[in-house]
Write a protein that holds these residues in place. Structure first.
Motif, PDB file in Angstrom:
ATOM      1  N   ASN A  14       0.854  -1.188   0.000  1.00 25.24           N
ATOM      2  CA  ASN A  14       0.000   0.000   0.000  1.00 25.24           C
ATOM      3  C   ASN A  14       0.887   1.234   0.000  1.00 25.24           C
ATOM      4  O   ASN A  14       1.761   1.374   0.866  1.00 25.24           O
ATOM      5  CB  ASN A  14      -0.909   0.023   1.226  1.00 25.24           C
ATOM      6  CG  ASN A  14      -1.904  -1.110   1.221  1.00 25.24           C
ATOM      7  OD1 ASN A  14      -2.477  -1.431   0.194  1.00 25.24           O
ATOM      8  ND2 ASN A  14      -2.096  -1.730   2.364  1.00 25.24           N
ATOM      9  N   LEU A  15       0.671   2.113  -0.976  1.00 22.70           N
ATOM     10  CA  LEU A  15       1.437   3.351  -1.088  1.00 22.70           C
ATOM     11  C   LEU A  15       0.490   4.536  -1.130  1.00 22.70           C
ATOM     12  O   LEU A  15      -0.626   4.423  -1.645  1.00 22.70           O
ATOM     13  CB  LEU A  15       2.284   3.354  -2.364  1.00 22.70           C
ATOM     14  CG  LEU A  15       3.333   2.268  -2.512  1.00 22.70           C
ATOM     15  CD1 LEU A  15       3.944   2.316  -3.907  1.00 22.70           C
ATOM     16  CD2 LEU A  15       4.412   2.418  -1.463  1.00 22.70           C
ATOM     17  N   ALA A  16       0.959   5.670  -0.618  1.00 20.27           N
ATOM     18  CA  ALA A  16       0.211   6.912  -0.755  1.00 20.27           C
ATOM     19  C   ALA A  16       0.218   7.316  -2.229  1.00 20.27           C
ATOM     20  O   ALA A  16       1.123   6.939  -2.988  1.00 20.27           O
ATOM     21  CB  ALA A  16       0.851   8.007   0.096  1.00 20.27           C
ATOM     22  N   LEU A  17      -0.784   8.062  -2.651  1.00 15.35           N
ATOM     23  CA  LEU A  17      -0.912   8.455  -4.048  1.00 15.35           C
ATOM     24  C   LEU A  17       0.331   9.183  -4.546  1.00 15.35           C
ATOM     25  O   LEU A  17       0.801   8.927  -5.663  1.00 15.35           O
ATOM     26  CB  LEU A  17      -2.148   9.340  -4.243  1.00 15.35           C
ATOM     27  CG  LEU A  17      -2.486   9.735  -5.672  1.00 15.35           C
ATOM     28  CD1 LEU A  17      -2.658   8.507  -6.562  1.00 15.35           C
ATOM     29  CD2 LEU A  17      -3.735  10.587  -5.703  1.00 15.35           C
ATOM     30  N   ASP A  18       0.911  10.052  -3.734  1.00 10.48           N
ATOM     31  CA  ASP A  18       2.112  10.766  -4.172  1.00 10.48           C
ATOM     32  C   ASP A  18       3.299   9.817  -4.340  1.00 10.48           C
ATOM     33  O   ASP A  18       4.147  10.024  -5.208  1.00 10.48           O
ATOM     34  CB  ASP A  18       2.456  11.920  -3.230  1.00 10.48           C
ATOM     35  CG  ASP A  18       2.771  11.489  -1.807  1.00 10.48           C
ATOM     36  OD1 ASP A  18       2.126  10.556  -1.305  1.00 10.48           O
ATOM     37  OD2 ASP A  18       3.662  12.115  -1.192  1.00 10.48           O
ATOM     38  N   GLU A  19       3.357   8.762  -3.535  1.00  8.88           N
ATOM     39  CA  GLU A  19       4.432   7.768  -3.682  1.00  8.88           C
ATOM     40  C   GLU A  19       4.257   6.982  -4.977  1.00  8.88           C
ATOM     41  O   GLU A  19       5.244   6.707  -5.679  1.00  8.88           O
ATOM     42  CB  GLU A  19       4.440   6.817  -2.490  1.00  8.88           C
ATOM     43  CG  GLU A  19       4.797   7.497  -1.183  1.00  8.88           C
ATOM     44  CD  GLU A  19       4.536   6.641   0.036  1.00  8.88           C
ATOM     45  OE1 GLU A  19       5.260   6.835   1.036  1.00  8.88           O
ATOM     46  OE2 GLU A  19       3.618   5.789   0.023  1.00  8.88           O
ATOM     47  N   VAL A  20       3.028   6.634  -5.304  1.00  7.10           N
ATOM     48  CA  VAL A  20       2.749   5.914  -6.554  1.00  7.10           C
ATOM     49  C   VAL A  20       3.139   6.779  -7.746  1.00  7.10           C
ATOM     50  O   VAL A  20       3.798   6.307  -8.675  1.00  7.10           O
ATOM     51  CB  VAL A  20       1.266   5.507  -6.642  1.00  7.10           C
ATOM     52  CG1 VAL A  20       0.953   4.904  -8.002  1.00  7.10           C
ATOM     53  CG2 VAL A  20       0.898   4.550  -5.535  1.00  7.10           C
ATOM     54  N   LYS A  21       2.745   8.036  -7.720  1.00  6.75           N
ATOM     55  CA  LYS A  21       3.070   8.951  -8.821  1.00  6.75           C
ATOM     56  C   LYS A  21       4.574   9.095  -8.983  1.00  6.75           C
ATOM     57  O   LYS A  21       5.095   9.110 -10.090  1.00  6.75           O
ATOM     58  CB  LYS A  21       2.419  10.310  -8.600  1.00  6.75           C
ATOM     59  CG  LYS A  21       0.917  10.297  -8.791  1.00  6.75           C
ATOM     60  CD  LYS A  21       0.337  11.687  -8.578  1.00  6.75           C
ATOM     61  CE  LYS A  21      -1.171  11.678  -8.772  1.00  6.75           C
ATOM     62  NZ  LYS A  21      -1.753  13.014  -8.555  1.00  6.75           N
ATOM     63  N   ARG A  22       5.270   9.198  -7.849  1.00  2.54           N
ATOM     64  CA  ARG A  22       6.731   9.337  -7.891  1.00  2.54           C
ATOM     65  C   ARG A  22       7.384   8.090  -8.495  1.00  2.54           C
ATOM     66  O   ARG A  22       8.280   8.193  -9.334  1.00  2.54           O
ATOM     67  CB  ARG A  22       7.245   9.584  -6.482  1.00  2.54           C
ATOM     68  CG  ARG A  22       8.685   9.928  -6.413  1.00  2.54           C
ATOM     69  CD  ARG A  22       9.056  10.360  -5.015  1.00  2.54           C
ATOM     70  NE  ARG A  22      10.474  10.644  -4.953  1.00  2.54           N
ATOM     71  CZ  ARG A  22      11.121  10.921  -3.839  1.00  2.54           C
ATOM     72  NH1 ARG A  22      10.487  10.966  -2.709  1.00  2.54           N
ATOM     73  NH2 ARG A  22      12.406  11.148  -3.862  1.00  2.54           N
ATOM     74  N   LEU A  23       6.923   6.916  -8.081  1.00  7.17           N
ATOM     75  CA  LEU A  23       7.448   5.658  -8.613  1.00  7.17           C
ATOM     76  C   LEU A  23       7.153   5.539 -10.102  1.00  7.17           C
ATOM     77  O   LEU A  23       8.032   5.182 -10.893  1.00  7.17           O
ATOM     78  CB  LEU A  23       6.866   4.472  -7.844  1.00  7.17           C
ATOM     79  CG  LEU A  23       7.288   3.079  -8.308  1.00  7.17           C
ATOM     80  CD1 LEU A  23       8.799   2.892  -8.211  1.00  7.17           C
ATOM     81  CD2 LEU A  23       6.547   2.009  -7.506  1.00  7.17           C
ATOM     82  N   GLU A  24       5.917   5.835 -10.499  1.00  7.44           N
ATOM     83  CA  GLU A  24       5.544   5.738 -11.913  1.00  7.44           C
ATOM     84  C   GLU A  24       6.322   6.724 -12.773  1.00  7.44           C
ATOM     85  O   GLU A  24       6.762   6.378 -13.872  1.00  7.44           O
ATOM     86  CB  GLU A  24       4.038   5.959 -12.072  1.00  7.44           C
ATOM     87  CG  GLU A  24       3.230   4.779 -11.561  1.00  7.44           C
ATOM     88  CD  GLU A  24       1.730   5.006 -11.610  1.00  7.44           C
ATOM     89  OE1 GLU A  24       1.288   6.181 -11.702  1.00  7.44           O
ATOM     90  OE2 GLU A  24       1.000   3.995 -11.545  1.00  7.44           O
ATOM     91  N   THR A  25       6.523   7.934 -12.277  1.00  5.08           N
ATOM     92  CA  THR A  25       7.309   8.931 -13.016  1.00  5.08           C
ATOM     93  C   THR A  25       8.730   8.434 -13.225  1.00  5.08           C
ATOM     94  O   THR A  25       9.278   8.497 -14.332  1.00  5.08           O
ATOM     95  CB  THR A  25       7.315  10.281 -12.268  1.00  5.08           C
ATOM     96  OG1 THR A  25       5.974  10.767 -12.186  1.00  5.08           O
ATOM     97  CG2 THR A  25       8.179  11.303 -12.982  1.00  5.08           C
ATOM     98  N   TYR A  26       9.337   7.922 -12.161  1.00  2.00           N
ATOM     99  CA  TYR A  26      10.708   7.403 -12.262  1.00  2.00           C
ATOM    100  C   TYR A  26      10.782   6.261 -13.268  1.00  2.00           C
ATOM    101  O   TYR A  26      11.681   6.215 -14.108  1.00  2.00           O
ATOM    102  CB  TYR A  26      11.209   6.945 -10.885  1.00  2.00           C
ATOM    103  CG  TYR A  26      12.593   6.366 -10.930  1.00  2.00           C
ATOM    104  CD1 TYR A  26      13.702   7.191 -10.923  1.00  2.00           C
ATOM    105  CD2 TYR A  26      12.795   4.981 -10.997  1.00  2.00           C
ATOM    106  CE1 TYR A  26      14.981   6.668 -10.984  1.00  2.00           C
ATOM    107  CE2 TYR A  26      14.068   4.453 -11.056  1.00  2.00           C
ATOM    108  CZ  TYR A  26      15.164   5.297 -11.053  1.00  2.00           C
ATOM    109  OH  TYR A  26      16.417   4.770 -11.129  1.00  2.00           O
ATOM    110  N   CYS A  27       9.829   5.346 -13.196  1.00  2.00           N
ATOM    111  CA  CYS A  27       9.823   4.189 -14.089  1.00  2.00           C
ATOM    112  C   CYS A  27       9.627   4.618 -15.547  1.00  2.00           C
ATOM    113  O   CYS A  27      10.271   4.076 -16.445  1.00  2.00           O
ATOM    114  CB  CYS A  27       8.749   3.199 -13.667  1.00  2.00           C
ATOM    115  SG  CYS A  27       9.155   2.380 -12.103  1.00  2.00           S
ATOM    116  N   ASN A  28       8.758   5.586 -15.774  1.00  2.11           N
ATOM    117  CA  ASN A  28       8.547   6.086 -17.133  1.00  2.11           C
ATOM    118  C   ASN A  28       9.803   6.767 -17.675  1.00  2.11           C
ATOM    119  O   ASN A  28      10.141   6.611 -18.846  1.00  2.11           O
ATOM    120  CB  ASN A  28       7.360   7.055 -17.175  1.00  2.11           C
ATOM    121  CG  ASN A  28       6.042   6.349 -17.015  1.00  2.11           C
ATOM    122  OD1 ASN A  28       5.897   5.182 -17.354  1.00  2.11           O
ATOM    123  ND2 ASN A  28       5.059   7.060 -16.488  1.00  2.11           N
TER     124      ASN A  28
END
Length: 46
Positions: A13-27
């Motif tokens: 479970n991640l906070a929305l800002d953590e998910v966005k940060r991870l997805e941005t990095y991965c992209n």
């Protein structure tokens, strides 16, 4: 001869800002989220 890995699936479970940060990095890097998380775990001290 290849080595067979034993794996265990986990849910995270991640906070929305953590998910966005991870997805941005991965992209930006073209890497899969799983690979990034595994690398971070491997860098933890023993």
């Amino acid at each position: 001869m290849s080595k067979k890995l034993t794996v265990k699936q986990i849910s995270l479970n991640l906070a929305l800002d953590e998910v966005k940060r991870l997805e941005t990095y991965c992209n930006q890097t073209g890497r899969a989220k799983t690979d990034v998380i595994r690398e971070l775990i491997r860098k933890l001290p023993d």
